[in-house]
Write an enzyme that holds these catalytic residues in place. Structure first.
Site, PDB file in Angstrom:
ATOM      1  N   CYS A 112       0.982  -1.117  -0.146  1.00 54.02           N
ATOM      2  CA  CYS A 112       0.076  -0.051   0.035  1.00 54.02           C
ATOM      3  C   CYS A 112       0.863   1.321   0.026  1.00 54.02           C
ATOM      4  O   CYS A 112       0.344   2.419  -0.294  1.00 54.02           O
ATOM      5  CB  CYS A 112      -0.783   0.138   1.152  1.00 54.02           C
ATOM      6  SG  CYS A 112      -2.058  -1.552   1.241  1.00 54.02           S
ATOM      7  N   HIS A 253      -3.480   7.281   2.494  1.00 56.51           N
ATOM      8  CA  HIS A 253      -3.700   5.767   1.997  1.00 56.51           C
ATOM      9  C   HIS A 253      -5.114   5.344   2.800  1.00 56.51           C
ATOM     10  O   HIS A 253      -5.181   5.615   4.103  1.00 56.51           O
ATOM     11  CB  HIS A 253      -2.537   4.836   2.302  1.00 56.51           C
ATOM     12  CG  HIS A 253      -3.221   3.574   2.192  1.00 56.51           C
ATOM     13  ND1 HIS A 253      -3.732   2.984   1.152  1.00 56.51           N
ATOM     14  CD2 HIS A 253      -3.270   2.331   3.247  1.00 56.51           C
ATOM     15  CE1 HIS A 253      -4.068   1.569   1.375  1.00 56.51           C
ATOM     16  NE2 HIS A 253      -3.632   1.298   2.602  1.00 56.51           N
ATOM     17  N   ASN A 283      -9.858  -0.451   0.405  1.00 51.43           N
ATOM     18  CA  ASN A 283      -8.559  -0.166   0.399  1.00 51.43           C
ATOM     19  C   ASN A 283      -8.131  -0.581  -0.885  1.00 51.43           C
ATOM     20  O   ASN A 283      -8.154  -1.873  -1.498  1.00 51.43           O
ATOM     21  CB  ASN A 283      -7.852  -1.061   1.458  1.00 51.43           C
ATOM     22  CG  ASN A 283      -6.233  -1.106   1.735  1.00 51.43           C
ATOM     23  OD1 ASN A 283      -5.798  -0.836   0.697  1.00 51.43           O
ATOM     24  ND2 ASN A 283      -5.790  -1.714   2.553  1.00 51.43           N
TER      25      ASN A 283
END
Ligand code: UT7
Length: 326
Positions: A112, A253, A283
């Site tokens: 990520c 994020h 996500n």
């Protein structure tokens, strides 16, 4: 010399999976997912769509906005852990699809945090004068490595791609001011995919044991994330002589609303300064930061020179934060 973001773009696949859809797959509820994560729905790549396909849409939008011919891109750095195939790099496939022959192209594996790592690498090439036109992406199809019977993970992820075009500027008050990256490799077991690599090559056993899917200790990741994000944000602020009060906007994020809320609270930055979209995308791994940046930019949030605190964390564990001036 600084790297200025002169174009952004993002792409979300058409298919939407809601929390109600997931209630039919695993023992979960819309209420649990919303309360624990903030996520309501996510977009899933079509069977024929791979990561470079998503990236291509995002790249074209960013290049269009920058007014840059794809043939003139000199480097392509893509954060991804779900390339079209184990190799070559999804960035190489993308380079071919763009009809570009000039760019050196590579993937960055930092989960990520991949787009932040890629941005930092491209920033170094621009600052050194080696590259004038850089294309930076984050693109992932995490739903392809998601175990749809594991309620601990399958509620979290979505697919997407985001892109940024960087060009040099002599105006030091604009562009990427600094990015601060960190890794704690001792922590990899809390978020990883055990199968399909050189340690556990693809085999019937790997498939039977579901080792080709994401494994996560959510509680541990959560704890590390809040601490690491706060620390690296403070580092980024300190390096730029800033206090939390000097931050105009936050691009983070989108992993979990609670992680972001508590990080911002610890920093003393109002949540209203942070663009949120995990409600609709979940996500999306490396795609998250550039997609969020693109949405906020296109909504007219940023004015030239405004300060943006960026942050991301993912498997590795790998994380970072930085200051960008629009
Ligand atoms: O980019 C980085 C990627 N990863 C992350 O950001 C993940 C970070 N971690 C998290 O976001 C959170 O830890 C989760 C959202 C994954 C989980 O939330 P939590 O508040 O940490 O829940 P938990 O793991 O402590 O589980 C609490 C309970 C457990 O039941 P028991 O043991 O208390 O009976 C779980 O089995 O919730 C249960 N649970 C669920 N219940 C309904 C776990 N997943 C679900 C679910 N639906 N989907």
């Amino acid at each position: 010399m600084r790297s200025l973001i002169v174009g952004t773009g993002s792409y979300s696949p058409a298919k939407v999976v809601t929390n109600a859809d997931l209630e039919k797959l695993v023992d979960t509820t819309d209420q649990w997912i919303v309360e624990r994560t903030g996520i309501r729905e996510r977009h899933i790549a079509a069977p024929e769509e791979a990561t470079s396909d998503l990236a291509l849409h995002a790249a074209r939008k960013a290049l269009d906005q920058a007014g840059l011919d794809p043939k003139d891109v000199e480097m392509i750095a893509m954060g991804t852990v779900t390339a079209d195939m184990p190799w070559p790099a999804a960035a190489a496939v993308l380079q071919g699809r763009l009809g570009n022959k000039k760019a050196f192209a590579f993937d960055v594996s930092a989960a990520c945090a991949g787009s932040l790592y890629s941005l930092s690498i491209a920033d170094q090439f621009i600052r050194s004068g080696r590259v004038k036109n850089a294309l930076v992406l984050g693109a992932d199809t995490l739903t392809r490595i998601t175990d749809w019977t594991d309620r601990n993970t399958c509620i979290l992820f979505g697919d997407g791609a985001g892109a940024m075009v960087l060009r040099p500027t002599d105006d030091d008050r604009r562009g990427v001011q600094s990015l601060h990256l960190h890794t704690d490799g001792a922590l990899w077991p809390i978020l990883h995919m055990p199968g399909g690599g050189s340690r556990n090559p693809i085999s019937q056993k790997v498939v039977d044991e579901k080792s080709h899917y994401v494994k996560m200790n959510g509680r541990e990741v959560y704890k590390v994330a809040v601490r690491a994000l706060e620390e690296s944000c403070r580092e980024a602020l300190g390096a730029n002589g800033m206090t939390p009060g000097d931050v105009d906007f936050v691009i983070a994020h989108q992993a979990n609303k609670r992680i972001l809320d508590s990080t911002l609270e610890r920093l003393g930055i109002p949540a209203s300064k942070c663009w949120m979209n995990l409600e609709k995308y979940g996500n999306t791994s490396a795609a998250s930061v550039p997609t969020t940046l693109d949405e906020a930019a296109r909504a007219g949030w940023f004015t030239p020179g405004c300060s943006i605190l960026v942050m991301a964390i993912g498997g590795g564990m790998a994380w970072g934060a930085g200051i960008i001036r629009w």
